[in-house]
Design a protein around this motif. Structure first.
Motif, mmCIF file in Angstrom:
data_model
loop_
_atom_site.group_PDB
_atom_site.id
_atom_site.type_symbol
_atom_site.label_atom_id
_atom_site.label_comp_id
_atom_site.label_asym_id
_atom_site.label_seq_id
_atom_site.Cartn_x
_atom_site.Cartn_y
_atom_site.Cartn_z
ATOM 1 N N LEU A 1 0.848 -1.184 0.000
ATOM 2 C CA LEU A 1 0.000 0.000 0.000
ATOM 3 C C LEU A 1 0.885 1.236 0.000
ATOM 4 N N ALA A 2 0.682 2.116 -0.975
ATOM 5 C CA ALA A 2 1.400 3.393 -1.018
ATOM 6 C C ALA A 2 0.504 4.481 -0.454
ATOM 7 N N THR A 3 1.012 5.212 0.534
ATOM 8 C CA THR A 3 0.286 6.343 1.084
ATOM 9 C C THR A 3 0.957 7.624 0.615
ATOM 10 N N VAL A 4 0.149 8.584 0.183
ATOM 11 C CA VAL A 4 0.664 9.850 -0.335
ATOM 12 C C VAL A 4 0.142 10.972 0.555
ATOM 13 N N LEU A 5 1.072 11.756 1.087
ATOM 14 C CA LEU A 5 0.728 12.850 1.979
ATOM 15 C C LEU A 5 1.278 14.153 1.421
ATOM 16 N N VAL A 6 0.404 15.149 1.273
ATOM 17 C CA VAL A 6 0.815 16.472 0.807
ATOM 18 C C VAL A 6 0.851 17.409 2.007
ATOM 19 N N GLY A 7 2.029 17.949 2.323
ATOM 20 C CA GLY A 7 2.161 18.834 3.465
ATOM 21 C C GLY A 7 2.318 18.058 4.757
ATOM 22 N N ALA A 8 2.167 18.756 5.868
ATOM 23 C CA ALA A 8 2.408 18.140 7.176
ATOM 24 C C ALA A 8 1.295 18.475 8.163
ATOM 25 N N VAL B 1 -0.757 13.532 9.368
ATOM 26 C CA VAL B 1 0.469 12.809 9.705
ATOM 27 C C VAL B 1 0.159 11.675 10.680
ATOM 28 N N THR B 2 -0.680 11.961 11.664
ATOM 29 C CA THR B 2 -1.060 10.939 12.642
ATOM 30 C C THR B 2 -1.818 9.806 11.976
ATOM 31 N N TYR B 3 -2.782 10.140 11.101
ATOM 32 C CA TYR B 3 -3.572 9.118 10.423
ATOM 33 C C TYR B 3 -2.680 8.227 9.560
ATOM 34 N N VAL B 4 -1.750 8.841 8.822
ATOM 35 C CA VAL B 4 -0.876 8.055 7.952
ATOM 36 C C VAL B 4 0.004 7.133 8.780
ATOM 37 N N ARG B 5 0.544 7.648 9.883
ATOM 38 C CA ARG B 5 1.391 6.816 10.738
ATOM 39 C C ARG B 5 0.595 5.632 11.289
ATOM 40 N N MET B 6 -0.659 5.893 11.667
ATOM 41 C CA MET B 6 -1.514 4.826 12.177
ATOM 42 C C MET B 6 -1.747 3.758 11.106
ATOM 43 N N LYS B 7 -1.992 4.205 9.890
ATOM 44 C CA LYS B 7 -2.226 3.258 8.798
ATOM 45 C C LYS B 7 -0.967 2.456 8.492
ATOM 46 N N GLN B 8 0.197 3.086 8.569
ATOM 47 C CA GLN B 8 1.454 2.367 8.350
ATOM 48 C C GLN B 8 1.654 1.293 9.417
ATOM 49 N N ASN B 9 1.348 1.635 10.664
ATOM 50 C CA ASN B 9 1.485 0.658 11.746
ATOM 51 C C ASN B 9 0.538 -0.518 11.540
ATOM 52 N N ARG B 10 -0.688 -0.225 11.125
ATOM 53 C CA ARG B 10 -1.652 -1.293 10.882
ATOM 54 C C ARG B 10 -1.214 -2.167 9.712
ATOM 55 N N CYS B 11 -0.589 -1.558 8.707
ATOM 56 C CA CYS B 11 -0.074 -2.335 7.579
ATOM 57 C C CYS B 11 0.927 -3.379 8.068
ATOM 58 N N ARG B 12 1.834 -2.962 8.923
ATOM 59 C CA ARG B 12 2.833 -3.901 9.447
ATOM 60 C C ARG B 12 2.155 -5.047 10.193
ATOM 61 N N LEU C 1 -3.339 5.189 -1.452
ATOM 62 C CA LEU C 1 -4.171 6.030 -0.603
ATOM 63 C C LEU C 1 -3.636 7.446 -0.644
ATOM 64 N N LEU C 2 -4.461 8.382 -1.099
ATOM 65 C CA LEU C 2 -4.124 9.804 -1.035
ATOM 66 C C LEU C 2 -4.784 10.363 0.210
ATOM 67 N N GLN C 3 -3.960 10.803 1.164
ATOM 68 C CA GLN C 3 -4.505 11.306 2.427
ATOM 69 C C GLN C 3 -5.172 12.667 2.222
ATOM 70 N N HIS C 4 -6.379 12.788 2.740
ATOM 71 C CA HIS C 4 -7.145 14.033 2.677
ATOM 72 C C HIS C 4 -6.916 14.802 3.968
ATOM 73 N N PRO C 5 -6.802 16.150 3.927
ATOM 74 C CA PRO C 5 -6.903 17.049 2.764
ATOM 75 C C PRO C 5 -5.550 17.259 2.092
ATOM 76 N N VAL C 6 -5.594 17.836 0.891
ATOM 77 C CA VAL C 6 -4.366 18.032 0.109
ATOM 78 C C VAL C 6 -4.007 19.509 -0.068
ATOM 79 N N GLY D 1 -14.070 4.638 13.185
ATOM 80 C CA GLY D 1 -12.671 4.834 12.802
ATOM 81 C C GLY D 1 -11.873 3.561 12.571
ATOM 82 N N PRO D 2 -11.850 2.630 13.523
ATOM 83 C CA PRO D 2 -11.099 1.386 13.303
ATOM 84 C C PRO D 2 -11.596 0.582 12.109
#
Length: 282
Positions: free
Chosen positions: A37-44, A49-60, A97-102, A261-262
């Motif tokens: 799964l590729a996650t794309v984040l625009v900005g910080a 950032v928290t949501y993407v990190r959570m999704k990365q952890n769940r991926c593992r 996954l393109l993280q919203h908002p952009v 959410g989960p």
């Protein structure tokens, strides 16, 4: 007056992720390639950032490879589209996954449409919405898909029920209404221009609050015995429903956090493995 039963999205999501992890391991062992799964984040944006990190952890946890693409806040629509098209053409990537908002300067719809439908595991493209609406094989929007799984887990029969969706976003309100309609519910969409919102909500057997306004739905707006799905998330872990008062009238209700959410993340991971299996011939 009795208290509503909680719809435990955390426990159900855990079971889905465990099953997804077994499927991912089997697919990896058989093909020699792990789902990616590729996650794309625009900005910080901190929440993003928290949501993407959570999704990365769940991926593992689920045996899915996570590839993260972080782009600066000033990224243009053209640059974002190019990055998404590159990922769409990469055979090592199975879901995007393109993280919203952009950012307001970016044409988010153009960015979504740069994602190949077979890799649209977040269900955000026109193709995915159309396929979902007509009941074809494809990917549902993750939060609406998770909501339906939660309703099924608690044996909520939707046929003939009146469902009121508060919110009409392209990735939540509109698609969840279509999924409810496919289950033979009678669906009403409400939004910022709906007159006398409370009177419409009071008629609902099933309420889906997805508008992003804290505690908008009050307990007195809930029909006794209704099922209340709170898909809102606002600062301070507050949903779109006033939980304490609504729980006194509803039969079933989702907590915030720990409800919808989960299930969103579990659906994303499950659809990533589905996408990998199709692309790898599994």
């Amino acid at each position: 007056m009795s208290q509503a039963r909680l719809m435990d999205g955390t426990a159900l999501a855990r079971r889905i992720v465990e099953r997804t992890a077994r499927r991912a391991a089997e697919l990896t062992g058989r093909t020699g390639t792990a789902p990616c799964l590729a996650t794309v984040l625009v900005g910080a944006d901190p929440a993003s950032v928290t949501y993407v990190r959570m999704k990365q952890n769940r991926c593992r946890t689920a045996g899915i490879v996570s590839r993260h693409v972080e782009l600066p806040a000033e990224t243009s629509t053209g640059e974002l589209v190019a990055a998404l098209r590159s990922l769409s053409q990469d055979p090592a990537v199975h879901g995007i996954l393109l993280q919203h908002p952009v950012g307001e300067h970016v044409d988010e719809r153009a960015a979504f449409e740069a994602i190949a439908p077979e890799k649209d595991v977040d269900g955000v493209t026109f193709a995915s919405f159309a396929t979902m609406s007509f009941g074809g094989p494809g990917f549902v929007s993750c939060t609406p898909g998770g909501i339906l799984r939660l309703l099924d887990a608690y044996d909520v029969d939707l046929a003939g029920k009146r469902a009121v969706v508060v919110g009409r976003s392209a990735i939540l309100g509109k698609p969840v209404g279509m999924l409810l309609l496919a289950r033979d519910a009678t669906v009403t969409y409400c939004h910022s221009r709906t007159r006398d919102l409370a009177s419409v909500v009071r008629e609902a057997d099933v309420v889906v609050a997805a508008v992003g306004r804290p505690r908008l739905i009050k307990g007195e707006d809930v029909k006794p015995g209704a099922v209340v799905i709170d898909a809102g998330y606002n600062p301070g872990n507050v949903g779109d429903v006033d939980f304490d008062s609504a729980a006194l009238r509803a039969s079933l209700i989702t907590p915030v956090p720990g409800g919808v959410g989960p299930m969103t993340i579990a659906t994303l991971l499950e659809q990533t493995v589905d996408a990998a299996a199709r692309q790898l011939g599994g």
